[in-house]
Enzyme design. Sequence first.
Site, PDB file in Angstrom:
ATOM      1  N   TYR A 173       0.844  -1.204   0.000  1.00 19.77           N
ATOM      2  CA  TYR A 173       0.000   0.000   0.000  1.00 19.77           C
ATOM      3  C   TYR A 173       0.881   1.255   0.000  1.00 19.77           C
ATOM      4  O   TYR A 173       0.640   2.201  -0.764  1.00 19.77           O
ATOM      5  CB  TYR A 173      -0.917  -0.027   1.228  1.00 19.77           C
ATOM      6  CG  TYR A 173      -1.692   1.242   1.457  1.00 19.77           C
ATOM      7  CD1 TYR A 173      -2.727   1.616   0.592  1.00 19.77           C
ATOM      8  CD2 TYR A 173      -1.397   2.091   2.532  1.00 19.77           C
ATOM      9  CE1 TYR A 173      -3.439   2.789   0.785  1.00 19.77           C
ATOM     10  CE2 TYR A 173      -2.108   3.260   2.736  1.00 19.77           C
ATOM     11  CZ  TYR A 173      -3.116   3.602   1.861  1.00 19.77           C
ATOM     12  OH  TYR A 173      -3.816   4.774   2.050  1.00 19.77           O
TER      13      TYR A 173
ATOM     14  N   GLU B 148     -11.667   6.486   5.247  1.00 22.24           N
ATOM     15  CA  GLU B 148     -11.115   7.239   6.388  1.00 22.24           C
ATOM     16  C   GLU B 148     -12.191   7.420   7.453  1.00 22.24           C
ATOM     17  O   GLU B 148     -11.920   7.352   8.651  1.00 22.24           O
ATOM     18  CB  GLU B 148     -10.572   8.600   5.937  1.00 22.24           C
ATOM     19  CG  GLU B 148      -9.288   8.540   5.126  1.00 22.24           C
ATOM     20  CD  GLU B 148      -8.062   8.102   5.923  1.00 22.24           C
ATOM     21  OE1 GLU B 148      -8.130   8.028   7.165  1.00 22.24           O
ATOM     22  OE2 GLU B 148      -7.032   7.812   5.288  1.00 22.24           O
TER      23      GLU B 148
ATOM     24  N   TRP C 177      -5.984   1.341  10.438  1.00 23.42           N
ATOM     25  CA  TRP C 177      -6.023   1.290   8.979  1.00 23.42           C
ATOM     26  C   TRP C 177      -5.855  -0.159   8.502  1.00 23.42           C
ATOM     27  O   TRP C 177      -6.377  -0.550   7.467  1.00 23.42           O
ATOM     28  CB  TRP C 177      -4.955   2.197   8.375  1.00 23.42           C
ATOM     29  CG  TRP C 177      -4.930   2.146   6.879  1.00 23.42           C
ATOM     30  CD1 TRP C 177      -3.900   1.739   6.071  1.00 23.42           C
ATOM     31  CD2 TRP C 177      -5.998   2.493   5.976  1.00 23.42           C
ATOM     32  NE1 TRP C 177      -4.252   1.807   4.753  1.00 23.42           N
ATOM     33  CE2 TRP C 177      -5.540   2.269   4.660  1.00 23.42           C
ATOM     34  CE3 TRP C 177      -7.303   2.970   6.162  1.00 23.42           C
ATOM     35  CZ2 TRP C 177      -6.338   2.499   3.526  1.00 23.42           C
ATOM     36  CZ3 TRP C 177      -8.095   3.200   5.039  1.00 23.42           C
ATOM     37  CH2 TRP C 177      -7.613   2.969   3.746  1.00 23.42           C
TER      38      TRP C 177
END
Length: 201
Positions: free
Chosen positions: A26, A48, A56
């Site tokens: 990522y 988010e 995350w």
Amino acid sequence: MSETIPGPDGRPRCRWCEAAPEFFDYHDREWGFPVGDDRRLFEKICLEGFQSGLSWRTILAKRENFRAAFHGFDFERVARFTTRDVERLLGDAGIIRHRGKIEATINNARRACEMVEREGSLAAFFWRYEPDPASLPEPQSVTTSPESVALSKALKKLGWKFVGPTTMFAFMQAMGLLNDHARGCAIREEAERARAGFARP
């Protein structure tokens, strides 16, 4: 403590990658590279929001499930979701089953449609908040900025939900509105070249 750690290829990466092995991909392919695609921008705003209070890593692991549940974050389709869709999503174990966040995503899809009608694209609006690189503090030294505060206020005024200043700063970092890769990170220069070649909307 060093700002970087060795990556799988031995080159240095931002230290936050050490939290999970999947973060390296990522980090190397997405984080900090400029995005002008409206669906990707909308997806990131939504994810988010879902991350609020969570890690995350949790969201990244479920990202494909989120994409399936929200039709690839096609905000025109999500804007037409009804209370039946909310109930369907609350029963979907593949995503975060939080009514407030699900309803916020549907609300934000409607606001996104309004924004495209008014601004031409989401990208045209968000990239207005790109900070001057010369004004930025040391990479990864802050969690908000004057620009993220201004963006948060503007979105809230337009009726968006789950768009606080810290959430918007994380969005700006990820979508390449600033290059927040650590100075010693091997990907920092790649992100900078991508930003230099990016046509602002």
